[in-house]
Design a protein around this motif. Structure first.
Motif, PDB file in Angstrom:
ATOM      1  N   ALA A 131       0.833  -1.210   0.000  1.00  0.00           N
ATOM      2  CA  ALA A 131       0.000   0.000   0.000  1.00  0.00           C
ATOM      3  C   ALA A 131       0.865   1.256   0.000  1.00  0.00           C
ATOM      4  O   ALA A 131       0.606   2.203  -0.747  1.00  0.00           O
ATOM      5  CB  ALA A 131      -0.928  -0.009   1.211  1.00  0.00           C
ATOM      6  N   VAL A 132       1.899   1.261   0.816  1.00  0.00           N
ATOM      7  CA  VAL A 132       2.726   2.472   0.879  1.00  0.00           C
ATOM      8  C   VAL A 132       3.582   2.605  -0.380  1.00  0.00           C
ATOM      9  O   VAL A 132       3.737   3.698  -0.939  1.00  0.00           O
ATOM     10  CB  VAL A 132       3.565   2.532   2.183  1.00  0.00           C
ATOM     11  CG1 VAL A 132       4.706   1.556   2.176  1.00  0.00           C
ATOM     12  CG2 VAL A 132       4.075   3.947   2.428  1.00  0.00           C
ATOM     13  N   ALA A 133       4.090   1.476  -0.887  1.00  0.00           N
ATOM     14  CA  ALA A 133       4.924   1.521  -2.093  1.00  0.00           C
ATOM     15  C   ALA A 133       4.113   2.025  -3.281  1.00  0.00           C
ATOM     16  O   ALA A 133       4.587   2.834  -4.081  1.00  0.00           O
ATOM     17  CB  ALA A 133       5.486   0.130  -2.394  1.00  0.00           C
ATOM     18  N   LYS A 134       2.891   1.563  -3.349  1.00  0.00           N
ATOM     19  CA  LYS A 134       2.012   1.995  -4.435  1.00  0.00           C
ATOM     20  C   LYS A 134       1.762   3.498  -4.357  1.00  0.00           C
ATOM     21  O   LYS A 134       1.833   4.212  -5.362  1.00  0.00           O
ATOM     22  CB  LYS A 134       0.693   1.223  -4.323  1.00  0.00           C
ATOM     23  CG  LYS A 134      -0.100   1.209  -5.585  1.00  0.00           C
ATOM     24  CD  LYS A 134      -1.226   0.194  -5.462  1.00  0.00           C
ATOM     25  CE  LYS A 134      -2.204   0.368  -6.612  1.00  0.00           C
ATOM     26  NZ  LYS A 134      -3.288  -0.602  -6.552  1.00  0.00           N
ATOM     27  N   GLN A 135       1.492   3.968  -3.166  1.00  0.00           N
ATOM     28  CA  GLN A 135       1.269   5.416  -3.007  1.00  0.00           C
ATOM     29  C   GLN A 135       2.504   6.226  -3.412  1.00  0.00           C
ATOM     30  O   GLN A 135       2.386   7.284  -4.006  1.00  0.00           O
ATOM     31  CB  GLN A 135       0.952   5.733  -1.541  1.00  0.00           C
ATOM     32  CG  GLN A 135      -0.476   5.484  -1.146  1.00  0.00           C
ATOM     33  CD  GLN A 135      -0.744   6.052   0.245  1.00  0.00           C
ATOM     34  OE1 GLN A 135      -0.357   7.159   0.567  1.00  0.00           O
ATOM     35  NE2 GLN A 135      -1.394   5.263   1.076  1.00  0.00           N
ATOM     36  N   VAL A 136       3.683   5.695  -3.066  1.00  0.00           N
ATOM     37  CA  VAL A 136       4.924   6.400  -3.412  1.00  0.00           C
ATOM     38  C   VAL A 136       5.053   6.512  -4.936  1.00  0.00           C
ATOM     39  O   VAL A 136       5.375   7.568  -5.472  1.00  0.00           O
ATOM     40  CB  VAL A 136       6.154   5.674  -2.821  1.00  0.00           C
ATOM     41  CG1 VAL A 136       7.447   6.213  -3.414  1.00  0.00           C
ATOM     42  CG2 VAL A 136       6.180   5.815  -1.300  1.00  0.00           C
ATOM     43  N   LEU A 137       4.769   5.410  -5.626  1.00  0.00           N
ATOM     44  CA  LEU A 137       4.890   5.427  -7.087  1.00  0.00           C
ATOM     45  C   LEU A 137       3.846   6.356  -7.707  1.00  0.00           C
ATOM     46  O   LEU A 137       4.125   7.056  -8.686  1.00  0.00           O
ATOM     47  CB  LEU A 137       4.741   4.005  -7.631  1.00  0.00           C
ATOM     48  CG  LEU A 137       5.867   3.049  -7.240  1.00  0.00           C
ATOM     49  CD1 LEU A 137       5.580   1.637  -7.726  1.00  0.00           C
ATOM     50  CD2 LEU A 137       7.200   3.521  -7.801  1.00  0.00           C
TER      51      LEU A 137
END
Lengths: 159, 195
Positions: free
Chosen positions: B182-188
């Motif tokens: 979830a956090v990695a997706k938001q970062v991208l």
């Protein structure tokens, strides 16, 4: 505020050339250039046996901690650090507030020679990073402005 | 701050796991490390005290795959949770691209959660960030413990802005990868927006 640092091919080659020159002129084992946030930017020399990712992260942590110490003492920063080992030594210096130059050397070189060569390399690198930052802020968009939500979803699809 | 290298075709991003002492930040990273293919991960570094409390940070480099020919690599960091390590926590937040707040679900740790969350906001501000503008995910950890408080209660106090949140049992891996994804997706997505 949090714009990415972008390194294009041409500038990457230029900073790698500076690292190669420093590696040779300082008779060093290896030379690294690390972002203050712990990302490895470039390296030169004998790095095959080194965990470069960890080295970059720990160097940045070290610089951050030393910067914290400097502030406590009312200093702006401690721009140079030197760690002496039994065989290998490590010389760390800050370039233009943003990047960290790391030189690993052994008895084939000396602290004096390394310091001398690092000074010249720092000047060259500071100029190059001025250009890199300017270019990044001017160009703005990156490869990422072209990717789609599907690209991102696909990355996590089989995770 | 993410780093895009056109020469090596790599994108590097920094994610920080924040939370009160003993909430399970390091355990999250240990689980990720244990369950990731060797080729996708680097060495996990833990700078800890003799009693295995985090002294400075844990660090885990992770590759998530390729997007448009660019390797995406995430550097996961934890901060030391203990209150008196505040100077170290500030340093680790430098250049952060995304934050995971790991909360301890136990009733007696509620004050510590709130204090740590407030500390996160304060320390981010000092670095020029606003938590509300950053990729941010909350994990309610230790859901398996008998003294875990109601999820609604945790959400009300620890996630008032309603960011993505997950229940976790980091020791067995429940919620660990959901949180990371979830956090990695938001970062991208933030990178895509060109921030």
């Amino acid at each position: 505020m949090n714009s990415p640092m972008v390194l294009y091919e041409a500038e990457f080659k230029q900073i790698t050339t500076v690292c190669d020159t420093l590696h040779r002129d300082a008779s060093a084992k290896a030379v690294f250039l690390v972002d203050k946030n712990g990302q490895l930017l470039a390296n030169s020399g004998d790095t095959a046996d080194l965990d470069t990712t960890s080295l970059a992260s720990l160097t940045a942590g070290n610089i951050a901690a030393t910067g914290g110490l400097a502030q406590l003492l009312g200093e702006k920063e401690f721009a140079i650090q030197f760690h002496e080992g039994e065989k290998d030594n490590i010389h760390i210096s800050l370039v233009g507030q943003r990047v960290i130059l790391v030189v690993i050397f052994d008895e084939r070189s000396s602290l004096g020679l390394v310091r001398l060569r690092v000074r010249k390399a720092c000047l060259d690198l500071a100029g190059l990073f001025e250009v890199i930052h300017q270019k990044a802020s001017e160009q703005g968009s990156t490869v990422f402005s072209e990717i789609t939500d599907d690209d991102i979803d696909n990355l996590f699809g089989d995770g | 701050m993410s780093f895009i290298n056109y020469s090596s075709r790599e994108i590097n991003c920094k994610i920080v796991y924040y939370g009160p002492g003993l909430c399970g930040k390091t355990t999250n990273l240990q689980y990720i490390y244990a369950k990731t293919n060797p080729e996708a991960k680097g060495k996990m570094i833990s700078l800890e005290t003799e009693t295995e409390r985090t002294l400075f940070f844990d660090f885990l480099p992770l590759s998530l795959g390729e997007i448009r020919g660019f390797k995406t690599r995430f550097h996961l960091y934890t901060v030391p949770g203990q209150v008196f390590y505040d100077a170290s926590r500030k340093l680790i937040l430098k250049g952060v691209d995304g934050v995971v707040f790991v909360a301890d679900s136990q009733a007696e740790r509620m004050d510590a959660n709130l204090e740590s969350l407030e500390n996160l906001r304060t320390n981010l501000k000092e670095q020029g960030y606003e938590l509300d503008n950053l990729p941010y995910v909350v994990q309610y950890n230790k859901r398996d413990l008998p003294n875990a408080v109601d999820l609604d209660y945790l959400k009300r106090y620890l996630n008032p802005t309603n960011v993505p949140d997950y229940e976790g049992v980091a020791t067995t891996g429940v919620g660990v990868f959901d949180t990371l994804k979830a956090v990695a997706k938001q970062v991208l997505i933030e990178l895509k927006r060109g921030r």
